[in-house]
Motif scaffolding. Structure first.
Motif, PDB file in Angstrom:
ATOM      1  N   ARG A 110      51.352  17.845 -20.966  1.00 33.11           N
ATOM      2  CA  ARG A 110      52.187  17.458 -22.109  1.00 33.11           C
ATOM      3  C   ARG A 110      51.605  16.199 -22.744  1.00 33.11           C
ATOM      4  NH1 ARG A 110      58.639  16.043 -22.029  1.00 33.11           N
ATOM      5  NH2 ARG A 110      57.911  14.308 -20.742  1.00 33.11           N
ATOM      6  N   LEU A 111      51.397  16.248 -24.038  1.00 28.79           N
ATOM      7  CA  LEU A 111      50.846  15.131 -24.814  1.00 28.79           C
ATOM      8  C   LEU A 111      51.944  14.586 -25.721  1.00 28.79           C
ATOM      9  CD1 LEU A 111      48.438  13.413 -25.776  1.00 28.79           C
ATOM     10  CD2 LEU A 111      47.894  15.262 -27.391  1.00 28.79           C
ATOM     11  N   THR A 112      52.208  13.287 -25.600  1.00 30.18           N
ATOM     12  CA  THR A 112      53.350  12.685 -26.295  1.00 30.18           C
ATOM     13  C   THR A 112      52.928  11.939 -27.562  1.00 30.18           C
ATOM     14  OG1 THR A 112      54.642  12.476 -24.271  1.00 30.18           O
ATOM     15  CG2 THR A 112      55.215  10.996 -26.074  1.00 30.18           C
ATOM     16  N   ASN A 113      53.680  12.190 -28.624  1.00 32.57           N
ATOM     17  CA  ASN A 113      53.518  11.468 -29.877  1.00 32.57           C
ATOM     18  C   ASN A 113      54.571  10.376 -29.939  1.00 32.57           C
ATOM     19  OD1 ASN A 113      54.056  10.871 -32.854  1.00 32.57           O
ATOM     20  ND2 ASN A 113      52.226  12.143 -32.998  1.00 32.57           N
ATOM     21  N   TYR A 114      54.102   9.109 -30.023  1.00 26.68           N
ATOM     22  CA  TYR A 114      55.008   7.958 -30.010  1.00 26.68           C
ATOM     23  C   TYR A 114      54.882   7.191 -31.316  1.00 26.68           C
ATOM     24  CZ  TYR A 114      57.336   3.721 -28.293  1.00 26.68           C
ATOM     25  OH  TYR A 114      58.191   2.657 -28.114  1.00 26.68           O
ATOM     26  N   CYS A 115      55.928   7.249 -32.116  1.00 26.98           N
ATOM     27  CA  CYS A 115      55.933   6.537 -33.416  1.00 26.98           C
ATOM     28  C   CYS A 115      54.708   6.899 -34.247  1.00 26.98           C
ATOM     29  CB  CYS A 115      55.998   5.027 -33.188  1.00 26.98           C
ATOM     30  SG  CYS A 115      57.470   4.497 -32.278  1.00 26.98           S
ATOM     31  N   GLY A 116      54.329   8.174 -34.200  1.00 23.29           N
ATOM     32  CA  GLY A 116      53.220   8.664 -35.008  1.00 23.29           C
ATOM     33  C   GLY A 116      51.856   8.601 -34.351  1.00 23.29           C
ATOM     34  N   LYS A 117      51.754   8.095 -33.117  1.00 24.79           N
ATOM     35  CA  LYS A 117      50.462   7.986 -32.443  1.00 24.79           C
ATOM     36  C   LYS A 117      50.487   8.790 -31.131  1.00 24.79           C
ATOM     37  CE  LYS A 117      47.216   4.674 -30.364  1.00 24.79           C
ATOM     38  NZ  LYS A 117      46.035   5.285 -31.000  1.00 24.79           N
ATOM     39  N   TRP A 118      49.421   9.556 -30.898  1.00 17.75           N
ATOM     40  CA  TRP A 118      49.315  10.308 -29.646  1.00 17.75           C
ATOM     41  C   TRP A 118      48.923   9.350 -28.518  1.00 17.75           C
ATOM     42  CZ3 TRP A 118      51.574  14.760 -29.806  1.00 17.75           C
ATOM     43  CH2 TRP A 118      51.585  15.507 -30.989  1.00 17.75           C
ATOM     44  N   ILE A 119      49.664   9.415 -27.414  1.00 22.07           N
ATOM     45  CA  ILE A 119      49.468   8.496 -26.292  1.00 22.07           C
ATOM     46  C   ILE A 119      48.677   9.198 -25.189  1.00 22.07           C
ATOM     47  CG2 ILE A 119      50.618   7.039 -24.563  1.00 22.07           C
ATOM     48  CD1 ILE A 119      50.966   6.092 -27.451  1.00 22.07           C
ATOM     49  N   TYR A 120      47.462   8.679 -24.929  1.00 26.56           N
ATOM     50  CA  TYR A 120      46.593   9.291 -23.918  1.00 26.56           C
ATOM     51  C   TYR A 120      46.520   8.467 -22.630  1.00 26.56           C
ATOM     52  CZ  TYR A 120      44.967  12.603 -27.427  1.00 26.56           C
ATOM     53  OH  TYR A 120      44.884  13.598 -28.365  1.00 26.56           O
ATOM     54  N   HIS A 121      47.259   7.370 -22.566  1.00 27.31           N
ATOM     55  CA  HIS A 121      47.219   6.503 -21.384  1.00 27.31           C
ATOM     56  C   HIS A 121      48.644   6.124 -20.990  1.00 27.31           C
ATOM     57  CE1 HIS A 121      43.380   6.073 -23.604  1.00 27.31           C
ATOM     58  NE2 HIS A 121      42.854   6.170 -22.383  1.00 27.31           N
ATOM     59  N   CYS A 122      48.832   4.948 -20.416  1.00 29.01           N
ATOM     60  CA  CYS A 122      50.166   4.459 -19.995  1.00 29.01           C
ATOM     61  C   CYS A 122      50.798   5.325 -18.900  1.00 29.01           C
ATOM     62  CB  CYS A 122      51.152   4.392 -21.172  1.00 29.01           C
ATOM     63  SG  CYS A 122      50.642   3.341 -22.530  1.00 29.01           S
ATOM     64  N   GLY A 123      50.039   6.221 -18.300  1.00 29.83           N
ATOM     65  CA  GLY A 123      50.616   7.153 -17.339  1.00 29.83           C
ATOM     66  C   GLY A 123      51.347   8.302 -18.006  1.00 29.83           C
ATOM     67  N   TRP A 124      51.226   8.398 -19.344  1.00 29.84           N
ATOM     68  CA  TRP A 124      51.914   9.443 -20.093  1.00 29.84           C
ATOM     69  C   TRP A 124      51.059  10.689 -20.295  1.00 29.84           C
ATOM     70  CZ3 TRP A 124      55.653   7.785 -24.586  1.00 29.84           C
ATOM     71  CH2 TRP A 124      56.681   7.012 -24.051  1.00 29.84           C
ATOM     72  N   TYR A 125      49.782  10.616 -19.991  1.00 28.60           N
ATOM     73  CA  TYR A 125      48.937  11.800 -20.155  1.00 28.60           C
ATOM     74  C   TYR A 125      47.831  11.775 -19.107  1.00 28.60           C
ATOM     75  CZ  TYR A 125      46.217  15.548 -22.240  1.00 28.60           C
ATOM     76  OH  TYR A 125      45.556  16.725 -22.439  1.00 28.60           O
ATOM     77  N   PRO A 126      47.526  12.925 -18.475  1.00 30.06           N
ATOM     78  CA  PRO A 126      48.212  14.211 -18.673  1.00 30.06           C
ATOM     79  C   PRO A 126      49.537  14.249 -17.921  1.00 30.06           C
ATOM     80  CG  PRO A 126      46.495  14.457 -17.036  1.00 30.06           C
ATOM     81  CD  PRO A 126      46.392  13.032 -17.514  1.00 30.06           C
ATOM     82  N   ASP A 127      50.585  14.520 -18.626  1.00 30.90           N
ATOM     83  CA  ASP A 127      51.929  14.608 -18.041  1.00 30.90           C
ATOM     84  C   ASP A 127      52.160  16.068 -17.676  1.00 30.90           C
ATOM     85  OD1 ASP A 127      54.513  14.147 -17.317  1.00 30.90           O
ATOM     86  OD2 ASP A 127      55.295  13.996 -19.362  1.00 30.90           O
ATOM     87  N   THR A 128      51.667  16.450 -16.513  1.00 27.36           N
ATOM     88  CA  THR A 128      51.632  17.867 -16.133  1.00 27.36           C
ATOM     89  C   THR A 128      53.024  18.380 -15.788  1.00 27.36           C
ATOM     90  OG1 THR A 128      49.402  17.531 -15.278  1.00 27.36           O
ATOM     91  CG2 THR A 128      50.536  19.544 -14.619  1.00 27.36           C
TER      92      THR A 128
END
Length: 595
Positions: A110-128
């Motif tokens: 799961r790839l998260t869009n946060y306030c218009g930006k795709w988040i690839y770090h912060c422990g948010w991706y890859p959010d399996t």
């Protein structure tokens, strides 16, 4: 090629639901949206895009999602949240496995869009996430609001799909804060109900650790300003969760949780009762992993208790009660137990535990002698309760600060019946690897309503000898009662009554395919060991299956659907048991109707 149902739960999702439904077009064959009475345009959008729209009262994320699955047309289910959508690669992957379905479930990132930006770090991706599965193989679990899908057989038969679920999480940081306030309250309440507490160290250090992990270790710094916002607000959510949890504990008089090094579980009655107490041991291990459990039980239940991985020591109640009070008190003191839970009330044991100085003594307040021997009384009435026996046992854990009572499917996973002994090859050689091995246990030692020997004979006639190998089991005492009836049975039926020790019988049951019985110890052994367990029950309280059904992944019951108490004064003339036909039981076996 299996058809797919997509299942989505919603509440006021007009901003997101259209995008979600559009991404499912051409991928799934059925879309059901279960809505919690939205007040915006959610229903209008869903119906305009061809989704089935059902409204249902929201009782929790896990509960709502489990209910939503029951509304799907097809057993193979794709689960999405309303703020999610499939990317093109994931659509392709799902279509490919529709043509070649091989596994119980499929994971995807799961790839998260946060306030218009795709988040690839912060422990948010890859959010399996496990989001595509055969719904007959699992259910939703976890702790609200953080639900997760659990397969009954674990992850041993799963695969991973290429592509991403696109998660449009927060449009502004204000949205993020609103979600934090909402979710932390739910999570803190759920953890409080589970008996969890929060220390001052957790309150102040966990947010710092959370921020450093997400922003530095998990490289949130590479996501720029969005990465910083994600990390700092997530850290604040951690702080808020522990703050609210501490507030709940303090307001209810418990700012810290006691530590228990050794707990005695006192259950000094029959095998079936003991089996249904084992999940309580598993729950204790969940909340207190370092705690040792001593099980106080009768001599003949020792082989059953020794199969439980959660029990560290067996204390023989028959031997204990033969001792003088002084000797028995000395024996209890030697255990150095911090607590005792009187699951089966025994007046002398309760007095001995108090005199032995066991600090925490838990029991039901319905027994008068507990008022002078127990210091943590729990309100628990078994007679008229709608709860299952295993759940009633778990209510006693309130004395340890554990107030959550799991459902039966979850409780089955806490039985821990994994230490079944290996038996001699001669006994196991009775089983036929090329046939379906069925054990019929027709008697109950007068502990339950019985189905009748003629019904068991009728069942045998419905199970052809070229497919089934049938065994008749029972105690040595029951062997004499069954002698004449056994002579009437076909030659392919094997009599094992009175021929196996309990250790051997447990192993034999665990290796067989099915066991059919009334509400007896062997039925509960079968369910706990993973064998098919088919219980035959009357509807009369308190003997009905709602109270005493076997719990296990392959357990099922047969019971007439009516309220009846005609046999209360004449237990041998239970017409409700005879209304259950051999054909019904044979169908459960032949169609493997146990799920």
């Amino acid at each position: 090629m299996p058809n797919l149902s997509a299942v989505i739960i919603t509440f006021n999702e007009e901003r997101n639901i259209g995008r979600c439904l559009d991404s499912l077009a051409g991928v799934v064959d059925d879309i059901v949206v279960v809505d919690s009475f939205s007040t915006d345009r959610t229903e209008e959008i869903c119906t305009s895009k061809g989704a089935r729209f059902i409204q249902h009262k929201f009782e929790g994320h896990i509960e709502q999602k489990n209910w939503a699955i029951t509304q799907a047309i097809y057993p193979h289910v794709l689960s999405l949240d309303a703020d999610e959508a499939l990317d093109e690669q994931l659509k392709k992957s799902i279509l490919e496995i529709k043509n070649d379905w091989k596994h119980d479930g499929y994971y995807m990132n799961r790839l998260t869009n946060y306030c218009g930006k795709w988040i690839y770090h912060c422990g948010w991706y890859p959010d399996t996430k496990l989001r595509l599965w055969d719904s007959r193989k699992g259910n939703w679990g976890g702790t609200n609001p953080h639900d997760k899908y659990d397969l009954f057989e674990g992850d041993k038969n799963t695969a991973f799909l290429k592509g991403n679920i696109l998660h449009y999480s927060y449009y502004t940081t204000d949205d993020h804060y609103k979600q934090v306030y909402y979710f932390t309250e739910i999570l803190a309440t759920a953890q409080y109900k589970e008996g969890k507490t929060a220390s001052a160290l957790q309150l102040y250090m966990s947010p710092v650790v959370k921020f450093l992990r997400d922003y530095i270790v998990k490289l949130g710094i590479l996501d720029g300003a969005a990465g910083f916002d994600v990390s700092r607000i997530s850290a604040y959510a951690t702080y808020l969760k522990y703050k609210q949890l501490r507030a709940l504990n303090v307001s209810n008089g418990a700012s810290t949780r006691d530590v228990y090094k050794r707990i005695i579980i006192s259950r000094t009655d029959a095998i079936g009762d003991v089996i249904l107490t084992l999940p309580l041991c598993g729950l204790i291990k969940k909340y207190f992993p370092e705690t040792e459990i001593v099980f106080l039980g009768k001599t003949y239940t020792h082989p059953v208790i020794s199969c439980c991985a959660h029990v560290d020591e067996f204390l023989n109640s028959d031997d204990l009660l033969k001792l003088s009070d002084t000797e028995a008190i000395g024996r209890l003191r030697s255990l150095k137990a911090d607590a005792i839970i009187h699951v089966f009330p025994d007046k002398r044991i309760a007095k001995l535990a108090k005199r032995a100085g066991i600090a925490t003594r838990i029991g039901t307040r319905n027994r008068l002698f507990h008022w002078g021997t127990v210091n943590k009384l729990v309100r628990l009435s078994r007679k008229n309760s709608d709860l299952h026996e295993a759940q009633l046992n778990c209510l006693l854990l309130a004395g340890l600060g554990i107030k959550r009572v799991p459902g039966l499917k979850e409780l089955a996973g806490f039985t821990g019946f994994t230490k079944v002994k290996e038996s001699s090859p001669g006994i196991l050689n009775l089983l036929d690897k090329n046939k379906i091995n069925v054990i019929l246990h027709p008697k109950s030692n007068a502990s339950a309503r019985e189905w009748g020997l003629q019904n068991f004979k009728g069942l045998i006639q419905l199970l052809p000898a070229d497919t089934f190998r049938i065994f008749i089991s029972g105690t040595s005492k029951e062997q004499a009662l069954l002698a004449d009836w056994l002579k009437e049975l076909p030659s392919h039926v094997v009599d094992i009554t009175g021929k196996l020790s309990l250790d051997e019988f447990i192993t034999f049951i665990s290796k067989a395919d099915y066991l059919v019985a009334a509400s007896t110890g062997p039925l509960h052994i079968a369910a706990a060991s993973g064998a098919g367990a088919i219980g035959i029950y009357p509807p009369i309280r308190p003997m009905h299956p709602g109270r005493w059904r076997p719990i296990g992944k392959r357990a099922a019951v047969a019971c007439v659907n009516k309220s009846c108490g005609d046999c209360r004064n004449q237990p041998q003339q239970c017409h409700c048991m005879n209304e259950i036909t051999p054909v019904q039981i044979a169908e459960l076996i032949k169609k493997d109707g146990i799920r």
